[in-house]
Design a protein around this motif. Structure first.
Motif, PDB file in Angstrom:
ATOM      1  N   GLN A  83       0.837  -1.196   0.000  1.00 40.52           N
ATOM      2  CA  GLN A  83       0.000   0.000   0.000  1.00 40.52           C
ATOM      3  C   GLN A  83       0.876   1.251   0.000  1.00 40.52           C
ATOM      4  O   GLN A  83       1.948   1.277   0.604  1.00 40.52           O
ATOM      5  N   GLY A  84       0.457   2.301  -0.709  1.00 44.65           N
ATOM      6  CA  GLY A  84       1.137   3.575  -0.586  1.00 44.65           C
ATOM      7  C   GLY A  84       1.917   4.062  -1.788  1.00 44.65           C
ATOM      8  O   GLY A  84       2.694   5.008  -1.673  1.00 44.65           O
ATOM      9  N   GLN A  85       1.757   3.439  -2.955  1.00 46.82           N
ATOM     10  CA  GLN A  85       2.407   3.912  -4.194  1.00 46.82           C
ATOM     11  C   GLN A  85       3.911   4.122  -4.002  1.00 46.82           C
ATOM     12  O   GLN A  85       4.446   5.193  -4.284  1.00 46.82           O
ATOM     13  N   LEU A  86       4.584   3.101  -3.500  1.00 48.78           N
ATOM     14  CA  LEU A  86       5.997   3.240  -3.162  1.00 48.78           C
ATOM     15  C   LEU A  86       6.888   3.315  -4.393  1.00 48.78           C
ATOM     16  O   LEU A  86       6.683   2.603  -5.375  1.00 48.78           O
ATOM     17  N   SER A  87       7.889   4.209  -4.326  1.00 48.06           N
ATOM     18  CA  SER A  87       8.870   4.350  -5.406  1.00 48.06           C
ATOM     19  C   SER A  87      10.142   4.929  -4.808  1.00 48.06           C
ATOM     20  O   SER A  87      10.203   5.257  -3.625  1.00 48.06           O
ATOM     21  N   PHE A  88      11.159   5.049  -5.640  1.00 48.63           N
ATOM     22  CA  PHE A  88      12.377   5.749  -5.248  1.00 48.63           C
ATOM     23  C   PHE A  88      12.240   7.169  -5.785  1.00 48.63           C
ATOM     24  O   PHE A  88      12.472   7.421  -6.973  1.00 48.63           O
ATOM     25  N   PRO A  89      11.822   8.120  -4.938  1.00 48.90           N
ATOM     26  CA  PRO A  89      11.375   9.431  -5.417  1.00 48.90           C
ATOM     27  C   PRO A  89      12.432  10.264  -6.124  1.00 48.90           C
ATOM     28  O   PRO A  89      12.101  11.067  -6.995  1.00 48.90           O
ATOM     29  N   GLN A  90      13.707  10.103  -5.772  1.00 49.26           N
ATOM     30  CA  GLN A  90      14.760  10.913  -6.390  1.00 49.26           C
ATOM     31  C   GLN A  90      15.240  10.337  -7.720  1.00 49.26           C
ATOM     32  O   GLN A  90      16.016  10.978  -8.425  1.00 49.26           O
ATOM     33  N   MET A  91      14.767   9.145  -8.039  1.00 45.80           N
ATOM     34  CA  MET A  91      15.145   8.509  -9.302  1.00 45.80           C
ATOM     35  C   MET A  91      14.050   8.725 -10.333  1.00 45.80           C
ATOM     36  O   MET A  91      12.878   8.904  -9.984  1.00 45.80           O
ATOM     37  N   LEU A 127       7.801  13.288  -8.401  1.00 44.80           N
ATOM     38  CA  LEU A 127       6.982  14.331  -9.025  1.00 44.80           C
ATOM     39  C   LEU A 127       5.760  13.763  -9.753  1.00 44.80           C
ATOM     40  O   LEU A 127       4.971  14.525 -10.305  1.00 44.80           O
ATOM     41  N   LEU A 128       5.624  12.446  -9.748  1.00 46.71           N
ATOM     42  CA  LEU A 128       4.462  11.823 -10.392  1.00 46.71           C
ATOM     43  C   LEU A 128       3.237  11.959  -9.492  1.00 46.71           C
ATOM     44  O   LEU A 128       3.348  12.123  -8.273  1.00 46.71           O
ATOM     45  N   SER A 129       2.060  11.864 -10.103  1.00 47.44           N
ATOM     46  CA  SER A 129       0.829  11.835  -9.311  1.00 47.44           C
ATOM     47  C   SER A 129       0.745  10.499  -8.571  1.00 47.44           C
ATOM     48  O   SER A 129       1.469   9.542  -8.882  1.00 47.44           O
ATOM     49  N   GLY A 130      -0.155  10.421  -7.595  1.00 47.43           N
ATOM     50  CA  GLY A 130      -0.328   9.176  -6.855  1.00 47.43           C
ATOM     51  C   GLY A 130      -0.687   8.018  -7.768  1.00 47.43           C
ATOM     52  O   GLY A 130      -0.172   6.901  -7.609  1.00 47.43           O
ATOM     53  N   GLY A 131      -1.559   8.276  -8.726  1.00 44.41           N
ATOM     54  CA  GLY A 131      -1.956   7.221  -9.657  1.00 44.41           C
ATOM     55  C   GLY A 131      -0.809   6.764 -10.536  1.00 44.41           C
ATOM     56  O   GLY A 131      -0.653   5.569 -10.812  1.00 44.41           O
ATOM     57  N   GLN A 132      -0.003   7.708 -10.994  1.00 43.90           N
ATOM     58  CA  GLN A 132       1.159   7.355 -11.822  1.00 43.90           C
ATOM     59  C   GLN A 132       2.180   6.558 -11.019  1.00 43.90           C
ATOM     60  O   GLN A 132       2.770   5.605 -11.525  1.00 43.90           O
ATOM     61  N   ARG A 133       2.382   6.937  -9.755  1.00 39.88           N
ATOM     62  CA  ARG A 133       3.310   6.176  -8.910  1.00 39.88           C
ATOM     63  C   ARG A 133       2.786   4.766  -8.651  1.00 39.88           C
ATOM     64  O   ARG A 133       3.565   3.811  -8.566  1.00 39.88           O
ATOM     65  N   GLN A 134       1.459   4.628  -8.553  1.00 42.94           N
ATOM     66  CA  GLN A 134       0.906   3.296  -8.359  1.00 42.94           C
ATOM     67  C   GLN A 134       1.142   2.431  -9.589  1.00 42.94           C
ATOM     68  O   GLN A 134       1.494   1.252  -9.474  1.00 42.94           O
ATOM     69  N   GLN A 135       0.941   2.997 -10.759  1.00 45.55           N
ATOM     70  CA  GLN A 135       1.222   2.252 -11.982  1.00 45.55           C
ATOM     71  C   GLN A 135       2.693   1.861 -12.054  1.00 45.55           C
ATOM     72  O   GLN A 135       3.042   0.745 -12.450  1.00 45.55           O
TER      73      GLN A 135
END
Length: 226
Positions: A83-91, A127-135
């Motif tokens: 849960q939470g649209q996890l990503s490496f935000p600086q990449m 910088l992506l939206s929550g939905g884009q990060r989920q994808q």
């Protein structure tokens, strides 16, 4: 593919799940629904090996993995999107994908599922939206070539058009017949449209289970009524 049989589990002396059994067949998508506190997260932690069981068994392809750690379950084909649209935000989006891709062609395959990601390759994931990060999170997990995809509330806080995209992807993936999906979700309509069968947890027990359809919608909503 995945069998959870007679599992009782919790934290310390507190029992959250009580003799729960679910099955996700090969090539099928199964949803687990329930209100907050019903035991959905604990069930996922049992499936992925993040917490031990007090009793019961967990099997992947018939092999008892009850005592195996998460890394060993991943090696046996489990892919987990928390849960939470996890990503490496600086990449960038591309760098997030390249972390797990074995070949460049693998990345092209996820663009077929999530075309919007191809337009965002140079943008930082933060910088992506929550939905884009989920994808992106789902795409990154698919690049590990799982045979069982575990999704923890993928629609939470996501705009409707991307919810529809995720629904389409789940249906497309399971139609191929070689990927199973365990979907934990509170969005009843999305869950029933995306999966072929369902379970509803209530106070750590299976309240109702069955196949999809209009009758299922009524049964699920009744079981989830406060």
């Amino acid at each position: 593919m995945l069998e959870i049989s007679g599992v009782t589990a919790g934290y310390g002396r507190t029992r959250v799940l009580h003799d729960v059994s679910i099955e996700i067949p090969t090539g099928k998508a199964v949803s687990v629904m329930g209100h907050n506190g019903a035991g959905k997260t604990t069930l996922l932690r049992v499936a992925t090996g993040l917490i031990p069981v007090m009793s019961g068994r967990v099997r992947i392809d018939g092999e008892d993995v009850t005592r195996l750690p998460p890394s060993k379950r991943v090696a046996r084909g489990l892919g987990y999107v928390p849960q939470g649209q996890l990503s490496f935000p600086q990449m960038t989006t591309l760098e997030n994908l390249q972390l797990v891709a074995k070949r460049g062609s693998d990345i092209d395959e996820v663009f077929d599922l999530f075309p919007v990601l191809k337009e965002l390759l140079g943008r930082r994931a933060g910088l992506l939206s929550g939905g884009q990060r989920q994808q992106l999170a789902i795409a990154r997990t698919l690049l590990t070539k799982p045979r069982l995809l575990v999704l923890d509330e993928p629609t939470e806080g996501i705009q409707p058009n991307i919810v529809a995209d995720i629904e389409r992807v789940i249906i497309d993936l399971t139609r191929r017949g070689d990927l199973s999906v365990l979907l934990v979700e509170q969005h009843v309509g999305f869950a029933l449209r995306s999966t072929s069968s369902y379970y509803v947890l209530k106070a750590g027990r299976i309240a109702v289970s069955g196949d999809g359809g209009d009758v299922a919608d009524e049964l699920v909503r009744e079981a989830m009524a406060i």
